[in-house]
Design a protein around this motif. Structure first.
Motif, PDB file in Angstrom:
ATOM      1  N   VAL A  39       0.849  -1.197   0.000  1.00  0.00           N
ATOM      2  CA  VAL A  39       0.000   0.000   0.000  1.00  0.00           C
ATOM      3  C   VAL A  39       0.884   1.247   0.000  1.00  0.00           C
ATOM      4  O   VAL A  39       1.474   1.613   1.012  1.00  0.00           O
ATOM      5  N   LYS A  41       0.156   4.442  -0.850  1.00  0.00           N
ATOM      6  CA  LYS A  41      -0.480   5.769  -0.722  1.00  0.00           C
ATOM      7  C   LYS A  41       0.389   6.691   0.125  1.00  0.00           C
ATOM      8  O   LYS A  41       0.964   6.242   1.125  1.00  0.00           O
ATOM      9  N   ASN A  62      -5.251   4.269  -2.564  1.00  0.00           N
ATOM     10  CA  ASN A  62      -6.657   4.447  -2.197  1.00  0.00           C
ATOM     11  C   ASN A  62      -7.294   5.671  -2.843  1.00  0.00           C
ATOM     12  O   ASN A  62      -8.462   5.929  -2.639  1.00  0.00           O
ATOM     13  N   ILE A  82      -7.607   0.282  -3.740  1.00  0.00           N
ATOM     14  CA  ILE A  82      -8.073  -0.339  -2.488  1.00  0.00           C
ATOM     15  C   ILE A  82      -9.063   0.547  -1.745  1.00  0.00           C
ATOM     16  O   ILE A  82      -9.718   0.098  -0.825  1.00  0.00           O
ATOM     17  N   MET A 164     -14.100  -8.091   0.234  1.00  0.00           N
ATOM     18  CA  MET A 164     -13.058  -7.334   0.928  1.00  0.00           C
ATOM     19  C   MET A 164     -13.641  -6.749   2.202  1.00  0.00           C
ATOM     20  O   MET A 164     -14.845  -6.468   2.262  1.00  0.00           O
ATOM     21  N   ILE A 166     -12.586  -4.108   5.837  1.00  0.00           N
ATOM     22  CA  ILE A 166     -11.687  -3.350   6.718  1.00  0.00           C
ATOM     23  C   ILE A 166     -12.341  -3.376   8.098  1.00  0.00           C
ATOM     24  O   ILE A 166     -13.211  -2.556   8.381  1.00  0.00           O
ATOM     25  N   MET A 205      -4.266  -5.999   7.221  1.00  0.00           N
ATOM     26  CA  MET A 205      -3.385  -4.858   7.014  1.00  0.00           C
ATOM     27  C   MET A 205      -2.171  -5.041   7.937  1.00  0.00           C
ATOM     28  O   MET A 205      -1.989  -6.115   8.502  1.00  0.00           O
ATOM     29  N   SER A 206      -1.345  -3.994   8.084  1.00  0.00           N
ATOM     30  CA  SER A 206      -0.104  -4.174   8.851  1.00  0.00           C
ATOM     31  C   SER A 206      -0.332  -4.778  10.236  1.00  0.00           C
ATOM     32  O   SER A 206       0.458  -5.593  10.700  1.00  0.00           O
ATOM     33  N   ARG A 221      -3.245  -6.308   2.354  1.00  0.00           N
ATOM     34  CA  ARG A 221      -2.947  -4.927   1.943  1.00  0.00           C
ATOM     35  C   ARG A 221      -2.068  -4.285   3.012  1.00  0.00           C
ATOM     36  O   ARG A 221      -2.544  -3.901   4.065  1.00  0.00           O
ATOM     37  N   ILE A 222      -0.766  -4.191   2.719  1.00  0.00           N
ATOM     38  CA  ILE A 222       0.171  -3.799   3.767  1.00  0.00           C
ATOM     39  C   ILE A 222       0.891  -2.508   3.413  1.00  0.00           C
ATOM     40  O   ILE A 222       1.601  -2.433   2.407  1.00  0.00           O
ATOM     41  N   GLY A 223       0.686  -1.482   4.240  1.00  0.00           N
ATOM     42  CA  GLY A 223       1.345  -0.194   4.046  1.00  0.00           C
ATOM     43  C   GLY A 223       2.473   0.007   5.043  1.00  0.00           C
ATOM     44  O   GLY A 223       3.655  -0.154   4.726  1.00  0.00           O
ATOM     45  N   THR A 224       2.106   0.355   6.261  1.00  0.00           N
ATOM     46  CA  THR A 224       3.076   0.760   7.290  1.00  0.00           C
ATOM     47  C   THR A 224       4.226  -0.231   7.490  1.00  0.00           C
ATOM     48  O   THR A 224       5.384   0.174   7.569  1.00  0.00           O
ATOM     49  N   ARG A 230       3.069   6.674   7.656  1.00  0.00           N
ATOM     50  CA  ARG A 230       2.670   7.773   6.770  1.00  0.00           C
ATOM     51  C   ARG A 230       2.673   9.059   7.582  1.00  0.00           C
ATOM     52  O   ARG A 230       2.160   9.095   8.693  1.00  0.00           O
TER      53      ARG A 230
HETATM   54  C1  LIG Z   1      -4.051   2.446   4.129  1.00  0.00           C
HETATM   55  C2  LIG Z   1      -4.775   1.190   3.850  1.00  0.00           C
HETATM   56  C3  LIG Z   1      -4.182  -0.062   4.132  1.00  0.00           C
HETATM   57  C4  LIG Z   1      -2.804  -0.237   4.746  1.00  0.00           C
HETATM   58  O1  LIG Z   1      -2.802   0.085   6.100  1.00  0.00           O
HETATM   59  P1  LIG Z   1      -1.513  -0.231   7.015  1.00  0.00           P
HETATM   60  O2  LIG Z   1      -2.092  -0.353   8.385  1.00  0.00           O
HETATM   61  O3  LIG Z   1      -0.603   0.932   6.867  1.00  0.00           O
HETATM   62  O4  LIG Z   1      -0.913  -1.493   6.553  1.00  0.00           O
HETATM   63  C5  LIG Z   1      -4.908  -1.205   3.808  1.00  0.00           C
HETATM   64  N1  LIG Z   1      -6.144  -1.127   3.256  1.00  0.00           N
HETATM   65  C6  LIG Z   1      -6.736   0.048   2.979  1.00  0.00           C
HETATM   66  C7  LIG Z   1      -8.100   0.052   2.372  1.00  0.00           C
HETATM   67  C8  LIG Z   1      -6.086   1.245   3.269  1.00  0.00           C
HETATM   68  O5  LIG Z   1      -6.700   2.409   2.977  1.00  0.00           O
END
Ligand SMILES: *Cc1c(COP(=O)(O)O)cnc(C)c1O
Length: 248
Positions: A39, A41, A62, A82, A164, A166, A205-206, A221-224, A230
């Motif tokens: 991820v 963004k 996103n 996403i 999907m 969250i 996610m993370s 879906r892995i960002g951090t 961020r």
């Molecule tokens: C930002 C985001 C993520 C990633 O989140 P992290 O906690 O940073 O891994 C995953 N899914 C969606 C829909 C997001 O907006």
């Protein structure tokens, strides 16, 4: 996350990869059945390029305009949307994104089908489910997702491949387990009811991707954990001359 993140992208990627592999092993699943969506963004194209060169070739954004501005500045990769898709941005979204994770209303499904008909684009579509029935969250209720799927199938051109979610933010990832399990069970029920394959589950996610993998996630879906935190002052696309007409 409790422990500090490693310094380099490569080290963070290796750490995430090891955790994915361990979760797959615990669940008796094949590593190849789980796709890491990095991820990206808010991160600038230079950092995203480094990620792609390090082997993270599926990126999640996103916001449509951020992805469209960033992708041309990076090596070639697979881009997934996403976040929510606004109805006036469908055409632009389909010029880049091949997988749409967060389709969350019937009017959006109908508009998507119409634009797909016109353009010939055939993205993979996942229906977002509001697993905890949170009033502030996007997504179909578990009851409404049935009608949405029926409508999507009636349109003929949509390729719905899965669900999907969250789940609500929690500090202990174990608290997300029942939510992930509920999404998988809903998917199983829909497959039976509609006699079709819904192979994809985009969840984790993370903070909770290992639990998600244990419960059947095929996209995490892995960002951090990959890119770091961020921050404010994040990368923003430059305004192009026609950006106003594109993104109202
Ligand atoms: C930002 C985001 C993520 C990633 O989140 P992290 O906690 O940073 O891994 C995953 N899914 C969606 C829909 C997001 O907006």
């Amino acid at each position: 996350m409790d422990s500090p993140l490693p310094e380099t992208f490569s080290e963070r990627h290796a750490a995430v990869e090891a955790r994915i592999a361990a979760a797959c092993a615990r669940a008796g699943r094949d590593r190849a059945d789980v796709t890491l969506v990095g991820v990206s963004k808010t991160f600038p194209p230079e950092i995203v390029s480094e990620a792609i060169r390090d082997g993270v070739t599926v990126l999640g954004e996103n916001r449509v305009q951020e992805g469209l501005a960033k992708a041309p500045l990076c090596p070639s990769a697979e881009w997934h949307l996403i976040g929510p898709l606004q109805r006036n941005k469908i055409r632009h979204a389909l010029s880049l994104f091949t997988v749409l994770h967060g389709i969350d209303s019937e009017p959006l499904l109908h508009d998507l089908a119409r634009v797909q008909d016109e353009t010939g684009a055939r993205p993979d579509v996942m229906l977002e489910v509001n697993v905890a029935d949170e009033p502030t969250k996007h997504g179909f209720t578990p009851a409404a997702v049935r009608d949405a799927l029926r409508a999507a199938l009636a349109d003929g051109v949509l390729r719905v491949v899965g669900l999907m979610c969250i789940p609500p933010f929690v500090t202990d990832p174990e608290q997300s387990r029942p939510r992930f399990r509920a999404l998988r069970e809903l998917r199983d029920a829909l497959q039976d009811e509609f006699s079709l394959a819904l192979p994809q589950l985009s969840m984790g996610m993370s903070g909770d991707f290992e639990v998600a993998i244990e419960e059947g996630a095929t996209y995490v879906r892995i960002g951090t954990a990959l890119f770091g935190r961020r921050t404010a002052g994040a990368w923003k696309p430059e305004r192009s001359p026609d950006s106003d007409s594109y993104f109202v």
